[in-house]
Motif scaffolding. Structure first.
Motif, short mmCIF file in Angstrom:
data_model
loop_
_atom_site.label_atom_id
_atom_site.label_comp_id
_atom_site.label_asym_id
_atom_site.label_seq_id
_atom_site.Cartn_x
_atom_site.Cartn_y
_atom_site.Cartn_z
N ALA A 120 -1.80 -12.03 -3.96
CA ALA A 120 -1.72 -10.57 -3.95
C ALA A 120 -2.86 -9.97 -3.13
O ALA A 120 -3.92 -10.57 -2.95
CB ALA A 120 -1.75 -10.04 -5.38
N GLY A 121 -2.62 -8.76 -2.66
CA GLY A 121 -3.64 -8.03 -1.92
C GLY A 121 -3.25 -6.57 -1.84
O GLY A 121 -2.33 -6.10 -2.52
N GLN A 122 -3.95 -5.83 -0.99
CA GLN A 122 -3.62 -4.42 -0.81
C GLN A 122 -4.10 -3.95 0.57
O GLN A 122 -5.00 -4.52 1.17
CB GLN A 122 -4.27 -3.56 -1.89
CG GLN A 122 -5.78 -3.58 -1.89
CD GLN A 122 -6.37 -2.70 -2.98
OE1 GLN A 122 -5.70 -2.33 -3.94
NE2 GLN A 122 -7.64 -2.33 -2.82
N VAL A 123 -3.45 -2.89 1.04
CA VAL A 123 -3.85 -2.24 2.28
C VAL A 123 -4.08 -0.77 1.97
O VAL A 123 -3.22 -0.11 1.37
CB VAL A 123 -2.78 -2.39 3.37
CG1 VAL A 123 -3.25 -1.71 4.66
CG2 VAL A 123 -2.48 -3.85 3.63
N THR B 86 -2.60 3.76 -0.89
CA THR B 86 -2.70 2.31 -1.05
C THR B 86 -1.32 1.67 -1.07
O THR B 86 -0.41 2.13 -1.77
CB THR B 86 -3.44 1.95 -2.34
OG1 THR B 86 -4.75 2.50 -2.29
CG2 THR B 86 -3.54 0.45 -2.52
N LEU B 87 -1.17 0.62 -0.28
CA LEU B 87 0.03 -0.20 -0.29
C LEU B 87 -0.31 -1.51 -1.00
O LEU B 87 -1.10 -2.31 -0.50
CB LEU B 87 0.51 -0.48 1.14
CG LEU B 87 1.63 -1.51 1.31
CD1 LEU B 87 2.89 -1.08 0.56
CD2 LEU B 87 1.94 -1.74 2.79
N SER B 88 0.26 -1.72 -2.19
CA SER B 88 0.00 -2.95 -2.95
C SER B 88 0.89 -4.07 -2.43
O SER B 88 2.07 -3.87 -2.12
CB SER B 88 0.27 -2.72 -4.43
OG SER B 88 -0.63 -1.77 -4.96
N ILE B 89 0.29 -5.27 -2.33
CA ILE B 89 1.01 -6.43 -1.82
C ILE B 89 1.14 -7.44 -2.96
O ILE B 89 0.15 -8.07 -3.36
CB ILE B 89 0.27 -7.08 -0.65
CG1 ILE B 89 0.04 -6.06 0.48
CG2 ILE B 89 1.04 -8.28 -0.12
CD1 ILE B 89 -0.84 -6.58 1.59
N ALA C 142 -7.99 -8.92 -0.11
CA ALA C 142 -7.40 -9.87 -1.07
C ALA C 142 -7.74 -9.39 -2.47
O ALA C 142 -8.86 -8.94 -2.72
CB ALA C 142 -7.95 -11.26 -0.82
N SER C 143 -6.80 -9.50 -3.38
CA SER C 143 -7.03 -9.01 -4.74
C SER C 143 -7.91 -9.93 -5.57
O SER C 143 -8.51 -9.52 -6.55
CB SER C 143 -5.69 -8.82 -5.46
OG SER C 143 -4.94 -7.81 -4.83
#
Length: 731
Positions: free
Chosen positions: A534-537, A548-551, A578-579
């Motif tokens: 998981a991560g985010q932009v 925020t765009l959660s991945i 990276a989360s």
């Protein structure tokens, strides 16, 4: 050499008295390969090389030229430009029909017609056409454009694009998921024509593998053919193509000179020159052809081994079939992709790093005199090429368009994708402007250009993220080009989405960010492909707002998207994180404006192209918007210009934000809209350079593109100019 001409169809040429008995042949089809020169033809070629005959000559080129230009319609041009063109066309038709016309008569008629055609001025303002990079381009018939290491040249009123077709280009286009290092075999040199520099019509293959290169050899036997350009010689009426060639049957490395009677002719052998005086090696490292404003033609090149020295060498004026002594204009580190452009009276020599097919920044040496073969400055990096290595290209060539409203330089970068596996598309074209003292490269994935006026603007589908496909770096690195590390582990990894070469990976709680210097106000969509943990932009606007765009974690590639992101005008920052300790891998990042217009009016920053500042873009006085302001040169006429694009025509309110900390009082300027003076402004003292205020005026604007220029009338110049706010036009 002087002017340029256009003939759509190609033709047989008969250039010497010994060939006058040959009947006129029908035009060759566009796909016909040039036959190897026969013995009588070689004798004629040798005869031409010694000097043009003074006697009668049969030249199908002028006839086709006249036939083509007779299709022009007078209502499409201004009366003042049509009159001399019509006169030159009538005179050329008479020469074309005169069986006793000499070579000199034909050449003079061609040159006069080309001069008049080049001076034709459209009666309208043209239209904007869209250029989309990072794609494979097709011609107007829908067939692939295969044109690398060449150039675009304007002959008369038409642009012609020459380049090399290699076998590897076909393979990579069919399957861009691997390298094709061994497929550099020469196929042909195609030529395409265009009036707008966007829509290209295939005309002919001016040279093929069967084209003779002297001594019984042909291009099919060459080990290398590439890096070329074309010039027109007014003395002979010939078009001369200069191209690198390595041929063991012709003595090794050198410059091959071919010639034809029209831009689209099947070219014949002229000469093969292995050594240019003053170059320490035979042949050239890389080369292009540059034609100056006075019509003189030059070969811009480096020495072949080491490539540490750059040269400008004139073509021989009598026939362009020799390259004269090279004059050294740069010396230093090895460079390739040598090319030249001219902007605001200065010459700029540009080149890339010397590392094979890979991409790099552009290195520039600028002239310090008014002579292309004069002195040059030390080398510096062309601004705007740093973040993504010149839009993931090497230096290719430049095209200067002299429009009715402005002159624009187009950087035509070569993306040798089949050899480097560095993205989609071979030809990446972007505009260059001059902001302050030095030129600025604008790395746009899509833009729109008006070849009539010379104006350009960012395209509606432009991706504002640079190096979005992680293709700029040619090797695995721990600091990815265009992205600043924020800790943790960062690298590019092999295996991007859709079979591309690289992707971006961040892990161990790490991240990267990219600061986009300026985006227009509007609504945007952020998208990417991701796999792994998981991560985010996060996208941050100039006003500090964040979305925020959660991945989520994914074992395979999945597209992620965030729509409806409202951003103000100014800088924006994209952050990828990276989360946790796991690694998230992303590719094909995109930030595209989806709203047609800004939420309320439109702001145009002085530091953002296509705005022009005749001075410097500074950031040393607090309180400005965006990333800087225009600090104009202290001189009358040192203007600041904005290109504004209202959706409708009518009157609009324009607010100029400025600061004037001078103790000498107000700074007056003319307000010039679309080339006409619309009024006078007085920019009073604001008491300090950090005290900003606005002055509001009402102007009449057209729908679409308009220029608003602040033109100072005294030696003090302008105040510091921050931006223009343009309200919606009212009809």
């Amino acid at each position: 050499m002087r002017q340029r001409s256009r003939v759509v169809s190609k033709f047989w040429k008969v250039a010497a008295a010994t060939l006058l008995s040959v009947a006129l042949a029908a035009p060759l089809s566009a796909s016909t390969a040039a036959a190897e020169t026969s013995a009588p033809q070689r004798q004629a070629t040798e005869f031409q090389d010694q000097g043009a005959a003074a006697g009668p000559v049969v030249d199908r080129g002028l006839k086709y030229l006249v036939s083509d230009y007779q299709t022009r319609t007078p209502t499409k041009y201004t009366a003042d430009s049509w009159k001399p063109f019509a006169k030159a066309l009538t005179a050329a038709a008479e020469v074309a029909g005169d069986t006793s016309a000499t070579t000199s008569d034909v050449a003079d008629a061609k040159t006069a017609l080309m001069t008049a055609a080049a001076d034709l001025k459209a009666s309208d303002e043209g239209t904007f056409q869209t250029i989309t990079n990072s794609t494979f381009w097709n011609d107007t018939s829908g067939n692939p454009i295969y044109s690398q290491g060449g150039g675009v040249f304007k002959f008369g009123d038409t642009y012609y694009w020459y380049g090399v077709h290699y076998t590897g280009a076909e393979l990579y286009r069919a399957n861009p998921t691997r390298k094709y290092d061994g497929n550099v075999s020469f196929v042909s040199i195609p030529v395409y024509s265009s009036k707008d520099l966007v829509n290209w019509k295939f005309e002919n293959r001016v040279a093929t593998r069967s084209t003779g290169v002297g001594s019984g050899a042909n291009l099919g036997g060459a080990g290398w053919v590439g890096r070329l350009g074309v010039s027109y010689n007014e003395n002979t009426g010939k078009y001369v193509l200069a191209v690198q060639m390595w041929h063991t049957g012709r003595g090794g490395h050198g410059v091959l000179l071919l010639q034809g009677d029209s831009p689209t002719d099947t070219f014949d052998y002229g000469y093969f020159q292995t050594q240019i005086t003053n170059s320490p090696t035979t042949g050239t490292g890389d080369q292009t052809v540059f034609t100056d404003d006075n019509g003189k033609d030059y070969l811009i090149f480096s020495n072949r081994e080491g490539r540490s020295r750059g040269f400008a060498a004139k073509f021989r004026e009598s026939d362009s079939l020799r390259i004269e002594s090279g004059v050294e204009i740069r010396r230093g580190a090895g460079r390739e992709g040598n090319a030249m452009f001219k902007l605001d009276g200065k010459y700029y020599h540009a080149a890339s790093d010397l590392h094979g097919w890979n991409t790099s920044v552009n290195y520039v040496n600028e002239s310090t005199s008014s002579n292309v073969q004069g002195s040059y400055s030390s080398e510096y990096v062309l601004a705007g090429t740093e973040m993504d290595y010149s839009h993931v290209t090497q230096t290719g060539f430049f095209v200067t368009v002299k429009g009715t409203k402005q002159n624009t330089v187009i950087y035509a970068g070569d993306r040798w994708a089949d050899f480097a596996w560095n993205g989609i598309g071979y030809n990446q074209w972007v505009p260059i402007t001059k902001t302050g003292a030095r030129p600025q490269f604008h790395s746009v994935s899509q833009w729109q250009f008006n070849a009539t006026t010379g104006e350009w603007r960012v395209g509606p589908a432009n991706n504002y993220i640079l190096n979005p496909d992680i293709q700029a770096d040619r090797i695995i690195v721990s600091s990815v080009r265009g992205w600043r590390n924020l800790g943790g582990s960062v690298t590019n990894v092999n295996g991007g989405v859709n079979g591309s070469r690289f992707a971006l990976q961040v892990s161990n709680g790490g991240g990267v960010e990219q600061r986009i210097e300026s985006v227009p106000a509007g609504t945007y969509t952020l998208s990417l492909h991701a796999r792994g943990s998981a991560g985010q932009v996060v996208i941050t606007g100039a006003n500090g707002s964040q979305r925020t765009l959660s991945i989520p974690a994914s074992s395979g590639w999945a597209k992620r998207e965030h729509t409806g992101i409202a951003l103000p005008s100014g800088a924006a920052t994209v952050t990828v994180r990276a989360s946790g300790s796991g690694g998230v891998t992303v590719d094909q990042l995109s930030l595209v404006k989806t709203s047609a217009d800004a939420p309320s009016g439109q702001r145009y920053e002085a530091e953002t192209a296509p705005a022009v500042c005749q001075g410097t873009i500074d950031s040393n006085q607090a309180g400005y918007s965006g990333i800087g302001f225009c600090n104009g040169t202290a001189a009358a006429g040192a203007y600041a210009q904005f290109t504004v694009t209202p959706a409708t025509a009518g009157t609009a309110t324009v607010a100029v934000r400025f600061a004037n900390g001078s103790s000498s009082g107000a700074r007056p300027a003319n307000l010039i809209v679309n080339g006409a003076t619309a009024g006078a402004l007085s920019f009073e003292s604001t008491g300090a350079w950090t005290t900003w205020t606005t002055k509001t005026v009402t102007v009449s604007l057209n729908a679409g593109s308009n220029t608003i220029r602040l033109d100072p009338t005294t030696a003090s110049g302008l105040p510091n100019v921050d931006y223009l706010d343009v309200g919606a036009a009212a009809g």
